[in-house]
Motif scaffolding. Sequence first.
Motif, mmCIF file in Angstrom:
data_model
loop_
_atom_site.group_PDB
_atom_site.id
_atom_site.type_symbol
_atom_site.label_atom_id
_atom_site.label_comp_id
_atom_site.label_asym_id
_atom_site.label_seq_id
_atom_site.Cartn_x
_atom_site.Cartn_y
_atom_site.Cartn_z
ATOM 1 N N VAL A 29 1.546 -5.745 -1.229
ATOM 2 C CA VAL A 29 0.668 -6.646 -1.212
ATOM 3 C C VAL A 29 -0.515 -7.477 -1.933
ATOM 4 C CG1 VAL A 29 -1.748 -7.285 0.033
ATOM 5 C CG2 VAL A 29 -0.679 -5.281 0.637
ATOM 6 N N CYS A 30 0.279 -8.644 -1.863
ATOM 7 C CA CYS A 30 0.005 -9.772 -2.981
ATOM 8 C C CYS A 30 -0.937 -11.052 -2.515
ATOM 9 C CB CYS A 30 1.674 -11.067 -3.590
ATOM 10 S SG CYS A 30 2.739 -10.926 -1.723
ATOM 11 N N ASN A 31 -1.137 -11.126 -1.257
ATOM 12 C CA ASN A 31 -1.669 -11.953 -0.787
ATOM 13 C C ASN A 31 -2.896 -11.549 0.674
ATOM 14 O OD1 ASN A 31 -3.028 -14.614 0.843
ATOM 15 N ND2 ASN A 31 -0.690 -15.686 0.526
ATOM 16 N N VAL A 32 -3.965 -11.279 0.354
ATOM 17 C CA VAL A 32 -4.859 -10.718 1.041
ATOM 18 C C VAL A 32 -5.268 -11.170 1.790
ATOM 19 C CG1 VAL A 32 -5.695 -8.621 -0.035
ATOM 20 C CG2 VAL A 32 -5.259 -8.341 2.173
ATOM 21 N N ASP A 52 2.576 -14.263 -9.175
ATOM 22 C CA ASP A 52 3.893 -14.523 -8.218
ATOM 23 C C ASP A 52 3.851 -15.142 -6.685
ATOM 24 O OD1 ASP A 52 5.680 -13.224 -10.089
ATOM 25 O OD2 ASP A 52 6.261 -11.683 -9.561
ATOM 26 N N GLU A 53 2.696 -14.197 -6.084
ATOM 27 C CA GLU A 53 2.303 -15.324 -5.060
ATOM 28 C C GLU A 53 1.903 -16.508 -4.969
ATOM 29 O OE1 GLU A 53 2.301 -15.528 -0.614
ATOM 30 O OE2 GLU A 53 3.295 -14.345 -2.061
ATOM 31 N N VAL A 54 1.254 -16.780 -5.999
ATOM 32 C CA VAL A 54 0.746 -18.626 -6.710
ATOM 33 C C VAL A 54 2.230 -19.072 -6.671
ATOM 34 C CG1 VAL A 54 -0.575 -19.828 -8.217
ATOM 35 C CG2 VAL A 54 -1.619 -17.795 -7.210
ATOM 36 N N HIS A 55 3.307 -18.517 -7.668
ATOM 37 C CA HIS A 55 3.948 -19.494 -7.552
ATOM 38 C C HIS A 55 5.463 -19.561 -6.664
ATOM 39 C CE1 HIS A 55 8.335 -19.893 -9.046
ATOM 40 N NE2 HIS A 55 7.483 -20.474 -10.340
ATOM 41 N N VAL A 80 -4.487 -12.210 -9.478
ATOM 42 C CA VAL A 80 -3.859 -10.339 -10.329
ATOM 43 C C VAL A 80 -2.723 -10.932 -10.875
ATOM 44 C CG1 VAL A 80 -5.987 -9.387 -8.530
ATOM 45 C CG2 VAL A 80 -4.292 -9.429 -8.331
ATOM 46 N N ARG A 81 -2.491 -9.681 -11.739
ATOM 47 C CA ARG A 81 -1.226 -9.485 -11.799
ATOM 48 C C ARG A 81 -0.303 -9.098 -11.388
ATOM 49 N NH1 ARG A 81 0.123 -10.758 -16.507
ATOM 50 N NH2 ARG A 81 -1.312 -10.661 -17.491
ATOM 51 N N ASP A 82 -0.963 -7.645 -10.262
ATOM 52 C CA ASP A 82 0.159 -6.835 -9.970
ATOM 53 C C ASP A 82 0.015 -6.890 -8.136
ATOM 54 O OD1 ASP A 82 1.317 -5.976 -11.845
ATOM 55 O OD2 ASP A 82 -0.504 -4.379 -12.852
ATOM 56 N N ALA A 83 0.847 -6.716 -7.625
ATOM 57 C CA ALA A 83 0.441 -6.816 -6.579
ATOM 58 C C ALA A 83 0.320 -5.158 -6.115
ATOM 59 C CB ALA A 83 2.225 -6.681 -5.616
ATOM 60 N N GLY A 84 0.194 -5.064 -4.930
ATOM 61 C CA GLY A 84 -0.709 -4.040 -4.205
ATOM 62 C C GLY A 84 -1.831 -3.861 -3.629
ATOM 63 N N VAL A 85 -2.552 -2.969 -2.828
ATOM 64 C CA VAL A 85 -3.923 -2.781 -2.501
ATOM 65 C C VAL A 85 -4.470 -2.211 -3.310
ATOM 66 C CG1 VAL A 85 -5.458 -1.152 -1.243
ATOM 67 C CG2 VAL A 85 -3.990 -2.823 -0.374
ATOM 68 N N GLN A 86 -3.743 -1.224 -4.107
ATOM 69 C CA GLN A 86 -4.148 -0.099 -5.257
ATOM 70 C C GLN A 86 -4.409 -0.664 -6.220
ATOM 71 O OE1 GLN A 86 -5.900 2.953 -4.838
ATOM 72 N NE2 GLN A 86 -5.313 2.526 -2.339
ATOM 73 N N SER A 87 -3.298 -1.583 -6.792
ATOM 74 C CA SER A 87 -3.998 -1.966 -8.469
ATOM 75 C C SER A 87 -5.036 -3.402 -7.824
ATOM 76 C CB SER A 87 -2.204 -3.434 -8.776
ATOM 77 O OG SER A 87 -1.500 -2.670 -8.510
ATOM 78 N N MET A 88 -5.679 -4.179 -6.868
ATOM 79 C CA MET A 88 -6.763 -4.998 -6.721
ATOM 80 C C MET A 88 -7.345 -4.403 -6.502
ATOM 81 S SD MET A 88 -4.659 -7.523 -3.002
ATOM 82 C CE MET A 88 -2.729 -8.158 -3.996
ATOM 83 N N VAL A 89 -7.467 -2.886 -5.442
ATOM 84 C CA VAL A 89 -8.768 -2.083 -6.502
ATOM 85 C C VAL A 89 -9.692 -1.780 -7.809
ATOM 86 C CG1 VAL A 89 -10.112 0.272 -5.683
ATOM 87 C CG2 VAL A 89 -8.421 -0.943 -3.653
ATOM 88 N N LYS A 90 -8.307 -1.693 -8.243
ATOM 89 C CA LYS A 90 -8.823 -0.978 -9.663
ATOM 90 C C LYS A 90 -9.326 -2.372 -10.379
ATOM 91 C CE LYS A 90 -4.782 2.553 -10.988
ATOM 92 N NZ LYS A 90 -3.802 1.974 -11.724
ATOM 93 N N VAL A 91 -9.451 -3.838 -9.730
ATOM 94 C CA VAL A 91 -9.208 -4.810 -10.766
ATOM 95 C C VAL A 91 -10.838 -5.109 -10.329
ATOM 96 C CG1 VAL A 91 -9.831 -7.722 -10.366
ATOM 97 C CG2 VAL A 91 -7.366 -6.051 -11.227
ATOM 98 N N ILE A 92 -11.000 -5.168 -8.373
ATOM 99 C CA ILE A 92 -12.523 -5.217 -7.999
ATOM 100 C C ILE A 92 -13.345 -4.051 -8.799
ATOM 101 C CG2 ILE A 92 -13.386 -5.756 -5.435
ATOM 102 C CD1 ILE A 92 -10.410 -6.972 -3.938
ATOM 103 N N ASP A 93 -12.440 -3.037 -8.634
ATOM 104 C CA ASP A 93 -13.578 -2.624 -8.930
ATOM 105 C C ASP A 93 -14.647 -2.802 -10.380
ATOM 106 O OD1 ASP A 93 -13.714 0.163 -7.150
ATOM 107 O OD2 ASP A 93 -12.333 0.300 -7.851
ATOM 108 N N GLY A 94 -13.356 -3.298 -11.280
ATOM 109 C CA GLY A 94 -13.840 -3.620 -12.686
ATOM 110 C C GLY A 94 -15.024 -4.864 -12.572
ATOM 111 N N LEU A 95 -14.565 -5.367 -11.341
ATOM 112 C CA LEU A 95 -15.496 -7.170 -11.463
ATOM 113 C C LEU A 95 -17.138 -6.697 -10.918
ATOM 114 C CD1 LEU A 95 -12.846 -9.107 -9.371
ATOM 115 C CD2 LEU A 95 -13.996 -9.163 -12.241
ATOM 116 N N VAL A 96 -17.322 -5.251 -9.642
ATOM 117 C CA VAL A 96 -18.422 -4.867 -9.048
ATOM 118 C C VAL A 96 -18.998 -4.285 -10.853
ATOM 119 C CG1 VAL A 96 -19.390 -3.457 -7.572
ATOM 120 C CG2 VAL A 96 -17.242 -4.852 -6.721
#
Length: 114
Positions: A29-32, A52-55, A80-96
């Motif tokens: 996942v790269c755009n969600v 990469d998706e923005v590019h 975010v830098r990396d694709a995938g839901v799990q990578s996105m979850v890590k970023v969002i957890d940090g934001l929260v």
Amino acid sequence: MWDGPFYRVGRDGYEICFVPGAGEDLDEVCNVDMWVIRDDGDRWSGTVFTLDEVHRIMERQRQAGEPEGDYWWCWDGLIVRDAGVQSMVKVIDGLVAAGEHETVLRHVGPEENA
């Protein structure tokens, strides 16, 4: 866990709800679109993109001759830098954890019961 078209990730005090494309590999996942939903029902929404998706989006717009090929913006976008839901979850957890989701994402309030 899957809940119809939603992929929900439960956390202590909140959940993250993603809407990936039908059949999309969660590791790619790269755009969600997504929401952070607190246990009290308060919600924040956003769209998560990889670099990469923005590019790819900008290049497609440039090739189409659109002015957006020279810039890109999104009101409630999180890059975010990396694709995938799990990578996105890590970023969002940090934001929260830092309370920054309230600034980065768009507050949409509690869901109204119809």
